[in-house]
Design a protein around this motif. Sequence first.
Motif, PDB file in Angstrom:
ATOM      1  N   GLU A 142      -5.188   9.654   1.713  1.00  0.00           N
ATOM      2  CA  GLU A 142      -5.325   8.301   1.262  1.00  0.00           C
ATOM      3  C   GLU A 142      -3.908   7.576   1.156  1.00  0.00           C
ATOM      4  OE1 GLU A 142      -6.091  11.152  -0.588  1.00  0.00           O
ATOM      5  OE2 GLU A 142      -5.222  10.647  -2.701  1.00  0.00           O
ATOM      6  N   THR A 143      -2.838   8.196   1.218  1.00  0.00           N
ATOM      7  CA  THR A 143      -1.673   7.701   1.022  1.00  0.00           C
ATOM      8  C   THR A 143      -1.288   6.694   2.197  1.00  0.00           C
ATOM      9  OG1 THR A 143      -0.918   9.528  -0.141  1.00  0.00           O
ATOM     10  CG2 THR A 143       0.931   7.888   0.548  1.00  0.00           C
ATOM     11  N   ARG A 151      -1.230  13.160   1.001  1.00  0.00           N
ATOM     12  CA  ARG A 151      -2.624  12.870   0.672  1.00  0.00           C
ATOM     13  C   ARG A 151      -3.357  11.947   1.593  1.00  0.00           C
ATOM     14  NH1 ARG A 151      -1.343  12.551  -5.574  1.00  0.00           N
ATOM     15  NH2 ARG A 151      -1.126  14.658  -6.065  1.00  0.00           N
ATOM     16  N   ARG A 162       0.914  -1.244   0.167  1.00  0.00           N
ATOM     17  CA  ARG A 162      -0.024   0.026   0.045  1.00  0.00           C
ATOM     18  C   ARG A 162       0.871   1.385  -0.044  1.00  0.00           C
ATOM     19  NH1 ARG A 162      -3.392  -2.513   3.557  1.00  0.00           N
ATOM     20  NH2 ARG A 162      -2.560  -1.399   5.367  1.00  0.00           N
ATOM     21  N   SER A 163       1.944   1.331   0.764  1.00  0.00           N
ATOM     22  CA  SER A 163       2.949   2.513   0.798  1.00  0.00           C
ATOM     23  C   SER A 163       3.754   2.386  -0.485  1.00  0.00           C
ATOM     24  CB  SER A 163       3.694   2.328   2.041  1.00  0.00           C
ATOM     25  OG  SER A 163       2.936   2.112   3.231  1.00  0.00           O
ATOM     26  N   PRO A 195       1.867   4.562  -4.300  1.00  0.00           N
ATOM     27  CA  PRO A 195       2.083   5.917  -5.148  1.00  0.00           C
ATOM     28  C   PRO A 195       3.385   5.977  -5.291  1.00  0.00           C
ATOM     29  CG  PRO A 195       1.829   5.705  -2.487  1.00  0.00           C
ATOM     30  CD  PRO A 195       1.475   4.540  -2.973  1.00  0.00           C
ATOM     31  N   GLU A 249       2.454  14.559  -2.593  1.00  0.00           N
ATOM     32  CA  GLU A 249       1.692  13.299  -3.000  1.00  0.00           C
ATOM     33  C   GLU A 249       1.645  12.205  -1.595  1.00  0.00           C
ATOM     34  OE1 GLU A 249       3.304  13.119  -7.327  1.00  0.00           O
ATOM     35  OE2 GLU A 249       3.815  11.571  -6.104  1.00  0.00           O
ATOM     36  N   LEU A 250       2.875  12.246  -0.849  1.00  0.00           N
ATOM     37  CA  LEU A 250       2.849  11.638   0.437  1.00  0.00           C
ATOM     38  C   LEU A 250       1.778  12.043   1.459  1.00  0.00           C
ATOM     39  CD1 LEU A 250       6.598  10.576   0.419  1.00  0.00           C
ATOM     40  CD2 LEU A 250       4.484   9.141  -0.029  1.00  0.00           C
ATOM     41  N   GLY A 307       5.556  11.614   5.643  1.00  0.00           N
ATOM     42  CA  GLY A 307       5.657  10.735   4.510  1.00  0.00           C
ATOM     43  C   GLY A 307       6.879  10.322   4.374  1.00  0.00           C
TER      44      GLY A 307
END
Length: 374
Positions: free
Chosen positions: A298-299, A296, A93-94, A97, A293-294, A277
Motif C-alpha cells: 500500500e506504500t 508494503r 502519499r509517499s 509512512p 515498511e516501504l 522504496g
Amino acid sequence: MNAWNRNRITSILGIDYPIIQGPFGGYASQRLTAAVSNFGGLGSFGALNLTPQAITEVISEIRSLTSRPFAMNLWVSQEDEGARTSDANAFERSLAPLVAHFGALGVPLPMYKAYSPATRFEDQVRAVIDSNVPALSFIFGIPPKEILDECRARNIVTIGAATTPEEAVLLQEAGVNAIVASGFEAGGHRGSFLRAAEDSLTGTFSLVPQIVDAVDVPVIAAGGVADARGVIAALALGAEAVQMGTVFLTCAESGASRLHRETLLQRNADRTQLTKGFTGRLARGIHNRLMEELNRKETGILPYPLQRALIKNLSVAAESEGRSDLLPMWAGQSANLSSCTDVTAFLTSLVEDVSEAAGPIIEWSATRRKHHSV
Ligand SMILES: Cc1cc2nc3c(=O)[nH]c(=O)nc-3n(C[C@H](O)[C@H](O)[C@H](O)COP(=O)(O)O)c2cc1C
C-alpha cells in the motif's frame, strides 16, 4: 597455457588483471578508484549525481592519484515516466509512512517541490568525453550513436550493462567494447532498460553464459562475486572479467557512510532484498525496518528520482543519529562473504588465490568460446 589475466578485456583496457571495481553512484571515492587502478585492475567512479564541472574536477583528482586506466560511470536514463507530472498529492502519499521517522529524528518534514532535473546525461557525458577518460561505463540504457562514435574516435573504451541477453545484443549492435552481465545478486540498482527491472531478474550463474553465447564482445560478470571462488566461477562461465561492487564498500578508501560500513563489517547483511522504496527504481540493499515498511504494497512510491530525493532527507539524519534501521544501505547477496578493509591487501590475496587455480579453467573456457563462434 593461457594466463587468466591476459585476455581481451585486459588488452582493450590496458590493465594487468581482469578485475573491475564496480562504480558506486553517490558512494564513489577518487581514492578507491585510484587504489584499484594502481593495483592493476580497473577502478571506476560513479558520477550519476555530479554536475559537469564536478565531473571534470573528479577526473583530474583521479588523474593526480593514478596514471593507470580508470572508468567514469553514468546513468543514461535519469528520470522515470511520471516524474515531471508527479504532484503534491503523490508527494503527501509517499511522505505519510515516513512522517513518524522524520519526527523521531528531529527533522522538519520536507515540502513538495515540482520536479526539475538536476543533471542531464548529455551534459555529464560531454564532460567525461572532453576529459578523454580511458573508459566510460554506463547503465540504464545505451547512449546516442554520436556519443559512442565520438568515444570510438577518441579511443575511450565503452562498457555497457545488461540484465538480459536481449539487452546485451542491443549493446553489442550499438558498438560497445564490453558488456557487464549484471546478475540478480548484485548490490545497488538493476540497470534494466528493455523490460521492467522486476522482469529482468536472472542470477549471475544463469545470465553470464547466456550473454557470452549471445554476443561476441567480451563479457564482464557482476553480481555476487566476492572472492577467488567467485572470480574463478565467472571465468569458467565464459566471462573475461569480473565487476565487484559490494566487496569494496567496506575498505578504508570507499565513500560509504560509517553506519553502512559497520553494518557490512559486522556481517549484518545476511538478508538483502530488492526495493523501489529507497529511490523509485528497483535496487538491492540490506533488509531493515525502512525497507520493510516501504516494500508494503500500500506504500506510495514516487517515480525516480523523486523518491530518492525524499528518502535522502531521512537518510542524512538517520546516519547522524546512528539509526541503521532507517538508513538505505546498498549491498549484494554476497555481502557477508568478505570484509575488505584494505584494497591492496584484498586484491593481492585475491589475485594469488585465483592464480593458483585459474589457468586450466581459462584455457578450457576460451576453447568453448571458440567452438561457439564457429
Ligand atoms: C552502493 C552501490 C552503488 C552502485 N552504483 C552504481 C552506479 O552508479 N552505476 C553502476 O553501473 N553500477 C552501480 N552499482 C553496481 C556495481 O557497480 C556492481 O556492478 C555491483 O555492485 C556488482 O555486484 P556485487 O555488489 O554483488 O559485487 C552500485 C552498487 C552498489 C553496491
